[in-house]
Motif scaffolding. Structure first.
Motif, PDB file in Angstrom:
ATOM      1  N   LEU B  20     -10.544  60.903 -46.402  1.00 30.17           N
ATOM      2  CA  LEU B  20     -10.491  59.658 -45.637  1.00 30.17           C
ATOM      3  C   LEU B  20     -11.494  59.604 -44.485  1.00 30.17           C
ATOM      4  CD1 LEU B  20      -6.629  59.132 -45.613  1.00 30.17           C
ATOM      5  CD2 LEU B  20      -8.325  58.337 -47.256  1.00 30.17           C
ATOM      6  N   LYS B  21     -11.740  60.747 -43.890  1.00 29.99           N
ATOM      7  CA  LYS B  21     -12.693  60.787 -42.767  1.00 29.99           C
ATOM      8  C   LYS B  21     -14.067  60.318 -43.262  1.00 29.99           C
ATOM      9  CE  LYS B  21     -13.838  62.450 -38.534  1.00 29.99           C
ATOM     10  NZ  LYS B  21     -14.881  61.432 -38.503  1.00 29.99           N
ATOM     11  N   ARG B  22     -14.468  60.863 -44.381  1.00 30.97           N
ATOM     12  CA  ARG B  22     -15.770  60.515 -44.938  1.00 30.97           C
ATOM     13  C   ARG B  22     -15.802  59.053 -45.389  1.00 30.97           C
ATOM     14  NH1 ARG B  22     -17.755  61.600 -50.900  1.00 30.97           N
ATOM     15  NH2 ARG B  22     -19.453  60.096 -50.750  1.00 30.97           N
ATOM     16  N   ILE B  23     -14.755  58.634 -46.100  1.00 33.10           N
ATOM     17  CA  ILE B  23     -14.694  57.259 -46.585  1.00 33.10           C
ATOM     18  C   ILE B  23     -14.747  56.269 -45.429  1.00 33.10           C
ATOM     19  CG2 ILE B  23     -13.254  55.590 -47.820  1.00 33.10           C
ATOM     20  CD1 ILE B  23     -12.181  57.945 -49.477  1.00 33.10           C
ATOM     21  N   SER B  24     -14.062  56.601 -44.327  1.00 29.91           N
ATOM     22  CA  SER B  24     -14.041  55.683 -43.189  1.00 29.91           C
ATOM     23  C   SER B  24     -15.451  55.498 -42.625  1.00 29.91           C
ATOM     24  CB  SER B  24     -13.111  56.217 -42.104  1.00 29.91           C
ATOM     25  OG  SER B  24     -13.670  57.363 -41.482  1.00 29.91           O
ATOM     26  N   MET B  25     -16.297  56.499 -42.797  1.00 29.45           N
ATOM     27  CA  MET B  25     -17.662  56.389 -42.269  1.00 29.45           C
ATOM     28  C   MET B  25     -18.588  55.648 -43.226  1.00 29.45           C
ATOM     29  SD  MET B  25     -18.196  60.033 -40.339  1.00 29.45           S
ATOM     30  CE  MET B  25     -17.838  61.043 -41.757  1.00 29.45           C
ATOM     31  N   GLU B  26     -18.310  55.784 -44.527  1.00 30.06           N
ATOM     32  CA  GLU B  26     -19.198  55.146 -45.497  1.00 30.06           C
ATOM     33  C   GLU B  26     -18.750  53.783 -45.997  1.00 30.06           C
ATOM     34  OE1 GLU B  26     -21.047  57.777 -48.304  1.00 30.06           O
ATOM     35  OE2 GLU B  26     -20.123  59.521 -47.361  1.00 30.06           O
ATOM     36  N   LEU B  27     -17.459  53.488 -45.808  1.00 30.01           N
ATOM     37  CA  LEU B  27     -16.963  52.195 -46.278  1.00 30.01           C
ATOM     38  C   LEU B  27     -16.898  51.226 -45.102  1.00 30.01           C
ATOM     39  CD1 LEU B  27     -16.016  51.160 -49.049  1.00 30.01           C
ATOM     40  CD2 LEU B  27     -13.682  51.739 -48.382  1.00 30.01           C
ATOM     41  N   GLU B  28     -17.760  50.242 -45.115  1.00 33.74           N
ATOM     42  CA  GLU B  28     -17.852  49.245 -44.047  1.00 33.74           C
ATOM     43  C   GLU B  28     -16.522  48.534 -43.801  1.00 33.74           C
ATOM     44  OE1 GLU B  28     -20.239  48.473 -42.048  1.00 33.74           O
ATOM     45  OE2 GLU B  28     -19.337  46.656 -41.188  1.00 33.74           O
ATOM     46  N   GLY B  29     -16.057  48.602 -42.561  1.00 33.93           N
ATOM     47  CA  GLY B  29     -14.822  47.897 -42.220  1.00 33.93           C
ATOM     48  C   GLY B  29     -13.561  48.727 -42.338  1.00 33.93           C
ATOM     49  N   PRO B  34      -5.917  58.731 -37.959  1.00 38.00           N
ATOM     50  CA  PRO B  34      -4.788  59.541 -38.430  1.00 38.00           C
ATOM     51  C   PRO B  34      -3.680  59.807 -37.417  1.00 38.00           C
ATOM     52  CG  PRO B  34      -6.769  60.876 -38.205  1.00 38.00           C
ATOM     53  CD  PRO B  34      -7.197  59.437 -38.146  1.00 38.00           C
ATOM     54  N   GLU B  35      -4.029  59.860 -36.130  1.00 36.00           N
ATOM     55  CA  GLU B  35      -2.968  60.107 -35.144  1.00 36.00           C
ATOM     56  C   GLU B  35      -2.090  58.868 -34.968  1.00 36.00           C
ATOM     57  OE1 GLU B  35      -7.011  59.622 -33.136  1.00 36.00           O
ATOM     58  OE2 GLU B  35      -6.132  60.770 -34.785  1.00 36.00           O
ATOM     59  N   LYS B  36      -2.601  57.725 -35.464  1.00 34.38           N
ATOM     60  CA  LYS B  36      -1.796  56.501 -35.390  1.00 34.38           C
ATOM     61  C   LYS B  36      -1.073  56.266 -36.706  1.00 34.38           C
ATOM     62  CE  LYS B  36      -2.848  52.375 -33.962  1.00 34.38           C
ATOM     63  NZ  LYS B  36      -3.741  51.199 -34.058  1.00 34.38           N
ATOM     64  N   PHE B  37      -1.810  56.407 -37.789  1.00 31.73           N
ATOM     65  CA  PHE B  37      -1.233  56.196 -39.124  1.00 31.73           C
ATOM     66  C   PHE B  37      -1.991  57.087 -40.100  1.00 31.73           C
ATOM     67  CE2 PHE B  37      -0.820  53.719 -43.142  1.00 31.73           C
ATOM     68  CZ  PHE B  37       0.568  53.792 -43.236  1.00 31.73           C
ATOM     69  N   PRO B  38      -1.281  57.770 -40.979  1.00 32.62           N
ATOM     70  CA  PRO B  38      -1.913  58.701 -41.921  1.00 32.62           C
ATOM     71  C   PRO B  38      -2.829  58.082 -42.967  1.00 32.62           C
ATOM     72  CG  PRO B  38       0.384  58.427 -42.462  1.00 32.62           C
ATOM     73  CD  PRO B  38       0.180  57.802 -41.109  1.00 32.62           C
ATOM     74  N   GLY B  39      -2.724  56.779 -43.152  1.00 25.31           N
ATOM     75  CA  GLY B  39      -3.567  56.155 -44.159  1.00 25.31           C
ATOM     76  C   GLY B  39      -4.809  55.490 -43.587  1.00 25.31           C
ATOM     77  N   LEU B  40      -5.803  55.312 -44.443  1.00 20.71           N
ATOM     78  CA  LEU B  40      -7.030  54.606 -44.043  1.00 20.71           C
ATOM     79  C   LEU B  40      -6.772  53.138 -44.342  1.00 20.71           C
ATOM     80  CD1 LEU B  40     -10.682  55.452 -44.984  1.00 20.71           C
ATOM     81  CD2 LEU B  40      -9.728  53.228 -45.591  1.00 20.71           C
ATOM     82  N   ILE B  41      -7.112  52.276 -43.389  1.00 24.71           N
ATOM     83  CA  ILE B  41      -6.879  50.841 -43.556  1.00 24.71           C
ATOM     84  C   ILE B  41      -8.194  50.155 -43.887  1.00 24.71           C
ATOM     85  CG2 ILE B  41      -6.079  48.749 -42.419  1.00 24.71           C
ATOM     86  CD1 ILE B  41      -4.498  50.804 -40.503  1.00 24.71           C
ATOM     87  N   TYR B  42      -8.220  49.499 -45.019  1.00 20.99           N
ATOM     88  CA  TYR B  42      -9.438  48.813 -45.456  1.00 20.99           C
ATOM     89  C   TYR B  42      -9.113  47.348 -45.689  1.00 20.99           C
ATOM     90  CZ  TYR B  42     -13.638  47.801 -48.258  1.00 20.99           C
ATOM     91  OH  TYR B  42     -14.810  47.277 -48.750  1.00 20.99           O
ATOM     92  N   LYS B  43      -9.536  46.518 -44.739  1.00 19.35           N
ATOM     93  CA  LYS B  43      -9.251  45.090 -44.858  1.00 19.35           C
ATOM     94  C   LYS B  43     -10.396  44.415 -45.588  1.00 19.35           C
ATOM     95  CE  LYS B  43      -6.448  45.039 -40.702  1.00 19.35           C
ATOM     96  NZ  LYS B  43      -5.910  44.258 -39.568  1.00 19.35           N
ATOM     97  N   ASP B  46     -12.480  38.757 -48.809  1.00 21.56           N
ATOM     98  CA  ASP B  46     -12.336  37.822 -49.929  1.00 21.56           C
ATOM     99  C   ASP B  46     -12.050  38.560 -51.233  1.00 21.56           C
ATOM    100  OD1 ASP B  46     -12.331  35.393 -51.274  1.00 21.56           O
ATOM    101  OD2 ASP B  46     -14.453  35.608 -51.826  1.00 21.56           O
ATOM    102  N   PRO B  47     -10.868  38.421 -51.777  1.00 23.57           N
ATOM    103  CA  PRO B  47      -9.735  37.676 -51.223  1.00 23.57           C
ATOM    104  C   PRO B  47      -9.133  38.434 -50.048  1.00 23.57           C
ATOM    105  CG  PRO B  47      -9.042  38.844 -53.173  1.00 23.57           C
ATOM    106  CD  PRO B  47     -10.518  39.044 -53.074  1.00 23.57           C
ATOM    107  N   LYS B  48      -8.525  37.719 -49.093  1.00 22.03           N
ATOM    108  CA  LYS B  48      -7.977  38.337 -47.900  1.00 22.03           C
ATOM    109  C   LYS B  48      -6.817  39.272 -48.260  1.00 22.03           C
ATOM    110  CE  LYS B  48      -6.105  37.404 -43.325  1.00 22.03           C
ATOM    111  NZ  LYS B  48      -4.897  38.217 -43.577  1.00 22.03           N
ATOM    112  N   THR B  49      -7.140  40.517 -48.338  1.00 21.26           N
ATOM    113  CA  THR B  49      -6.138  41.528 -48.692  1.00 21.26           C
ATOM    114  C   THR B  49      -6.393  42.775 -47.846  1.00 21.26           C
ATOM    115  OG1 THR B  49      -7.630  42.219 -50.442  1.00 21.26           O
ATOM    116  CG2 THR B  49      -5.820  40.806 -51.101  1.00 21.26           C
ATOM    117  N   ALA B  50      -5.537  43.755 -48.009  1.00 16.90           N
ATOM    118  CA  ALA B  50      -5.711  45.008 -47.267  1.00 16.90           C
ATOM    119  C   ALA B  50      -5.334  46.158 -48.177  1.00 16.90           C
ATOM    120  CB  ALA B  50      -4.833  45.003 -46.015  1.00 16.90           C
ATOM    121  N   MET B  51      -6.094  47.230 -48.057  1.00 15.13           N
ATOM    122  CA  MET B  51      -5.810  48.407 -48.875  1.00 15.13           C
ATOM    123  C   MET B  51      -5.491  49.547 -47.918  1.00 15.13           C
ATOM    124  SD  MET B  51      -6.446  48.217 -52.320  1.00 15.13           S
ATOM    125  CE  MET B  51      -7.233  49.747 -52.810  1.00 15.13           C
TER     126      MET B  51
END
Lengths: 180, 180
Positions: B20-29, B34-43, B46-51
């Motif tokens: 996730l650390k790496r993905i967070s740097m390479e995936l825009e947005g 992790p100290e807040k939530f264990p998952g990576l949030i990818y908003k 279009d379509p307005k969704t969140a992963m």
DNA sequence: GAATGATTTAATAAATTATTTATATAGTGT
DNA sequence: ACACTATATAAATAATTTATTAAATCATTC
């Protein structure tokens, strides 16, 4: 009966009053916030233990995995204080105050049945508040936490043999009541 | 009965552990704290969704307006991860976990009467806390929120037909009790 | 006065923190 | 005379965190 000591708590008197403010500045990693807690907190990484030092010179050591380890840690810290020029005893008299140990009955336990059979005067069981059943042994005076998995946590003992004695009593009682 | 799907929540397993650390740097947005939530949030806009991506490789998708859309979004993100050289599945098995839908009875409801008639064992209604009446349907197991306006929110369903079944039941019960 | 921001419901993921027990130590507060 | 502050430790639960979404009603803010 395989018993594993998880934590040993001991207290001792260093033999000299301590200037916690000064120690907190010279001892790397020491925390001292008197308005939060009157003792200085000194967390040690290896072995992972914690020491609480008080102005009176008395101290507490927690986290050790054996009685020998508590002594080693306390003596080592005494050495560090002596290096700071504080005239504490090299080997103060250490008193074991509490030993926490675990064991595994290797068989599932029906905590509801145990609670009903032994009665609420003997045990406490409030699963919605805590998953373990609190079992108090009078002699030796220790407390055991029984879990549905068969795992047991025993705390309150001041000597290792008492842990075994208490667990034997519990096993005997459960066995005689057909709860094992 | 005009039903509008407002939100679809689904989970899946990407088939590969994720850095996730790496993905967070390479995936825009992507946000990863992790100290807040264990998952990576990818908003996604279009379509307005969140992963939500997790270290285990499991993931959650929220916000889609249809079952097809959830699949498209998840497959698309899988493609993006593959572009980053991560060996995830192209089309993981997507499991719909919850569908939120709305409908309109086109007639005002007297929530007080419904609460009294159906009883507090069947429904919950505390207007000073929330304006909607909570109506729980046993089979299919879904929850509906009824509003004085006649609008209804249905949540908890895992398949579209269950939404219709549940709403039909509610309409039938209200109708038979003369509450419509 | 209009615009946010809770409120409630369901579901998932996973990390963390809370729960309980004993124990010494010693301050502050009820 | 207590409770709480703080420390460590195991056990097994629950809850919290995050994101999404609609409905309508409250409080709060510019």
């Amino acid at each position: 009966m395989d018993i594993k000591v998880e934590n040993v708590v001991a207290s001792a008197s260093s033999g000299a009053e301590l200037d916690l403010k000064r120690i907190s500045m010279e001892l790397e990693g020491a925390e001292y916030v008197p308005e939060k807690f009157p003792g200085l907190i000194y967390k040690i990484k290896d072995p992972k233990t914690a020491m609480l030092l008080f102005t009176s010179g008395k101290l507490v050591c927690t986290g050790a995995k054996s009685v020998e380890m508590v002594n080693e840690v306390i003596f080592r810290v005494m050495g560090q204080l002596r290096e700071l020029g504080i005239d504490v005893l090299e080997k103060p008299d250490v008193k074991i105050q509490n030993i926490v140990a675990t064991t595994d009955l290797k068989t599932e336990l029906n905590l509801n049945s145990i609670a009903i059979t032994l009665g609420l005067e003997r045990v406490e069981y409030e699963p919605e508040q805590f998953p373990g059943l609190v079992y108090r042994v009078a002699e030796p005076k220790v407390v055991a936490l029984l879990f549905g998995s068969g795992k047991i946590v025993c705390t309150g003992a001041k000597v290792i043999p008492d842990i075994d004695l208490a667990l034997q009593q519990i096993k005997k009682e459960l066995s005689e009541a057909g709860l094992l």
